[in-house]
Design a protein around this motif. Sequence first.
Motif, PDB file in Angstrom:
ATOM      1  N   GLU B 112       0.835  -1.203   0.000  1.00  0.00           N
ATOM      2  CA  GLU B 112       0.000   0.000   0.000  1.00  0.00           C
ATOM      3  C   GLU B 112       0.870   1.254   0.000  1.00  0.00           C
ATOM      4  N   LYS B 113       1.879   1.212   0.827  1.00  0.00           N
ATOM      5  CA  LYS B 113       2.739   2.373   0.973  1.00  0.00           C
ATOM      6  C   LYS B 113       3.506   2.638  -0.322  1.00  0.00           C
ATOM      7  N   LEU B 114       4.030   1.578  -0.888  1.00  0.00           N
ATOM      8  CA  LEU B 114       4.779   1.734  -2.134  1.00  0.00           C
ATOM      9  C   LEU B 114       3.897   2.325  -3.218  1.00  0.00           C
ATOM     10  N   GLN B 115       2.657   1.895  -3.248  1.00  0.00           N
ATOM     11  CA  GLN B 115       1.747   2.425  -4.259  1.00  0.00           C
ATOM     12  C   GLN B 115       1.578   3.926  -4.082  1.00  0.00           C
ATOM     13  N   LYS B 116       1.383   4.335  -2.849  1.00  0.00           N
ATOM     14  CA  LYS B 116       1.200   5.768  -2.602  1.00  0.00           C
ATOM     15  C   LYS B 116       2.428   6.540  -3.050  1.00  0.00           C
ATOM     16  N   GLU B 117       3.583   5.977  -2.747  1.00  0.00           N
ATOM     17  CA  GLU B 117       4.828   6.620  -3.143  1.00  0.00           C
ATOM     18  C   GLU B 117       4.892   6.812  -4.654  1.00  0.00           C
ATOM     19  N   ILE B 118       4.564   5.727  -5.356  1.00  0.00           N
ATOM     20  CA  ILE B 118       4.628   5.779  -6.806  1.00  0.00           C
ATOM     21  C   ILE B 118       3.666   6.822  -7.347  1.00  0.00           C
ATOM     22  N   CYS B 119       2.478   6.865  -6.782  1.00  0.00           N
ATOM     23  CA  CYS B 119       1.495   7.848  -7.237  1.00  0.00           C
ATOM     24  C   CYS B 119       2.035   9.248  -7.033  1.00  0.00           C
ATOM     25  N   ARG B 120       2.616   9.456  -5.899  1.00  0.00           N
ATOM     26  CA  ARG B 120       3.170  10.773  -5.621  1.00  0.00           C
ATOM     27  C   ARG B 120       4.173  11.137  -6.706  1.00  0.00           C
ATOM     28  N   LYS B 121       5.011  10.184  -7.027  1.00  0.00           N
ATOM     29  CA  LYS B 121       6.053  10.431  -8.012  1.00  0.00           C
ATOM     30  C   LYS B 121       5.480  10.873  -9.353  1.00  0.00           C
ATOM     31  N   TYR B 122       4.312  10.299  -9.702  1.00  0.00           N
ATOM     32  CA  TYR B 122       3.713  10.622 -10.996  1.00  0.00           C
ATOM     33  C   TYR B 122       2.708  11.763 -10.897  1.00  0.00           C
ATOM     34  N   GLY B 123       2.551  12.327  -9.708  1.00  0.00           N
ATOM     35  CA  GLY B 123       1.549  13.370  -9.548  1.00  0.00           C
ATOM     36  C   GLY B 123       0.148  12.845  -9.760  1.00  0.00           C
ATOM     37  N   PHE B 124      -0.033  11.584  -9.456  1.00  0.00           N
ATOM     38  CA  PHE B 124      -1.324  10.928  -9.697  1.00  0.00           C
ATOM     39  C   PHE B 124      -2.085  10.821  -8.389  1.00  0.00           C
ATOM     40  N   LYS B 125      -3.351  11.209  -8.433  1.00  0.00           N
ATOM     41  CA  LYS B 125      -4.146  11.149  -7.205  1.00  0.00           C
ATOM     42  C   LYS B 125      -4.995   9.886  -7.223  1.00  0.00           C
ATOM     43  N   PRO B 126      -4.610   8.884  -6.449  1.00  0.00           N
ATOM     44  CA  PRO B 126      -5.309   7.600  -6.489  1.00  0.00           C
ATOM     45  C   PRO B 126      -6.669   7.685  -5.821  1.00  0.00           C
ATOM     46  N   VAL B 127      -7.615   6.989  -6.386  1.00  0.00           N
ATOM     47  CA  VAL B 127      -8.953   6.959  -5.818  1.00  0.00           C
ATOM     48  C   VAL B 127      -9.230   5.541  -5.347  1.00  0.00           C
ATOM     49  N   GLU B 128      -8.738   4.608  -6.122  1.00  0.00           N
ATOM     50  CA  GLU B 128      -9.051   3.220  -5.845  1.00  0.00           C
ATOM     51  C   GLU B 128      -7.986   2.390  -6.515  1.00  0.00           C
ATOM     52  N   HIS B 129      -7.653   1.278  -5.942  1.00  0.00           N
ATOM     53  CA  HIS B 129      -6.729   0.421  -6.658  1.00  0.00           C
ATOM     54  C   HIS B 129      -7.085  -1.022  -6.403  1.00  0.00           C
ATOM     55  N   ARG B 130      -6.543  -1.847  -7.226  1.00  0.00           N
ATOM     56  CA  ARG B 130      -6.926  -3.239  -7.192  1.00  0.00           C
ATOM     57  C   ARG B 130      -5.726  -4.063  -7.616  1.00  0.00           C
ATOM     58  N   LEU B 131      -5.373  -4.979  -6.778  1.00  0.00           N
ATOM     59  CA  LEU B 131      -4.269  -5.869  -7.110  1.00  0.00           C
ATOM     60  C   LEU B 131      -4.807  -7.285  -7.114  1.00  0.00           C
ATOM     61  N   GLY B 132      -4.670  -7.959  -8.211  1.00  0.00           N
ATOM     62  CA  GLY B 132      -5.160  -9.326  -8.289  1.00  0.00           C
ATOM     63  C   GLY B 132      -4.052 -10.231  -8.791  1.00  0.00           C
ATOM     64  N   ILE B 133      -3.853 -11.316  -8.117  1.00  0.00           N
ATOM     65  CA  ILE B 133      -2.851 -12.266  -8.545  1.00  0.00           C
ATOM     66  C   ILE B 133      -3.554 -13.558  -8.919  1.00  0.00           C
ATOM     67  N   LYS B 134      -3.377 -13.975 -10.150  1.00  0.00           N
ATOM     68  CA  LYS B 134      -3.961 -15.251 -10.550  1.00  0.00           C
ATOM     69  C   LYS B 134      -2.889 -16.322 -10.481  1.00  0.00           C
TER      70      LYS B 134
END
Lengths: 156, 156
Positions: B112-134
Amino acid sequence: MEKVVLIFKDYLRKRGLKFTPEREVVLREVFSLHKHFDAEQLYQNLYKRKKKISRASVYRTLPLLVRAGLITETLRCQGRTSYEHIFGHGHHDHMLCIGCGKVIEFRSEKIEKLQKEICRKYGFKPVEHRLGIKGYCRECQKKIKMKKKLPLDREK
Amino acid sequence: MEKVVLIFKDYLRKRGLKFTPEREVVLREVFSLHKHFDAEQLYQNLYKRKKKISRASVYRTLPLLVRAGLITETLRCQGRTSYEHIFGHGHHDHMLCIGCGKVIEFRSEKIEKLQKEICRKYGFKPVEHRLGIKGYCRECQKKIKMKKKLPLDREK
DNA sequence: CTTGTTGCAAACTGTTTGCATATTG
DNA sequence: CAATATGCAAACAGTTTGCAACAAG
């Protein structure tokens, strides 16, 4: 590019399937695109270019390319199955802008590693994974700030 | 449970929508389930239980629950939109077994934290995310090992 | 020449919608 | 009583499929 043709031929031969002109055209179109696409877009592209391949064949070919390991399904946007080619492109994750539909690709080794760790913990053997973050890109955030208030979400 | 009713009522009231018996039944059914579901399953459940609510109403109610922040869409399995309730459940990610369809939920603060970091880096404001592993769960891996060879993937 | 493939149109599946009627706030 | 919701059936969108004609191996 010729490499993917070989891979596909090989995939087909191994299971007694045929390498037809239609399949070749679809394959080449897919690999000439450098972004996400769906069956209908592909069909339209080919149609405009006077390559008259039926929708049915497009729909029948895409799953073959998936199984051949050449393309993969991506985030579903609004009901259509969308794909991207994967060969020589490597795995990556996506941010999808709710405002303008833009797709930003990224890759984080750390996240990949953490995922593997978690799978190990659960005794789960991962085959494929997909991380998608929906939100607003820089530009759309600006646009939104300009409006005094966000409209109520009463639209459909 | 009564809490989600209040939240939903509140959501509806704020935008001049109505709290109808049908909506209440759907809401309660959703929160009595403790796993993923889709519109049709929900409809069937209610139907068997003699709560005759039309498919249309089910389809019209689910998006309201999403907007009210009570449920969320999950991985799409085989073409249907599937949901899970989110209230008091918190965000989590999924592993989906290709063999038996089992869903394993997990949550990783680090990811979760890494995702937030990455978003910050891209100036992207996350609303929702989904991680699925098949992949394959422990049990299905065993089953597979027992077969000498994996069958060719010639099934549909 | 056998087996798989194509194109077409019809069928299907999940979801949405128009409308007349009924219900909520 | 004005505005929203319901149920129904018809409409839709994306995708799949049966079939007769055709082509690759």
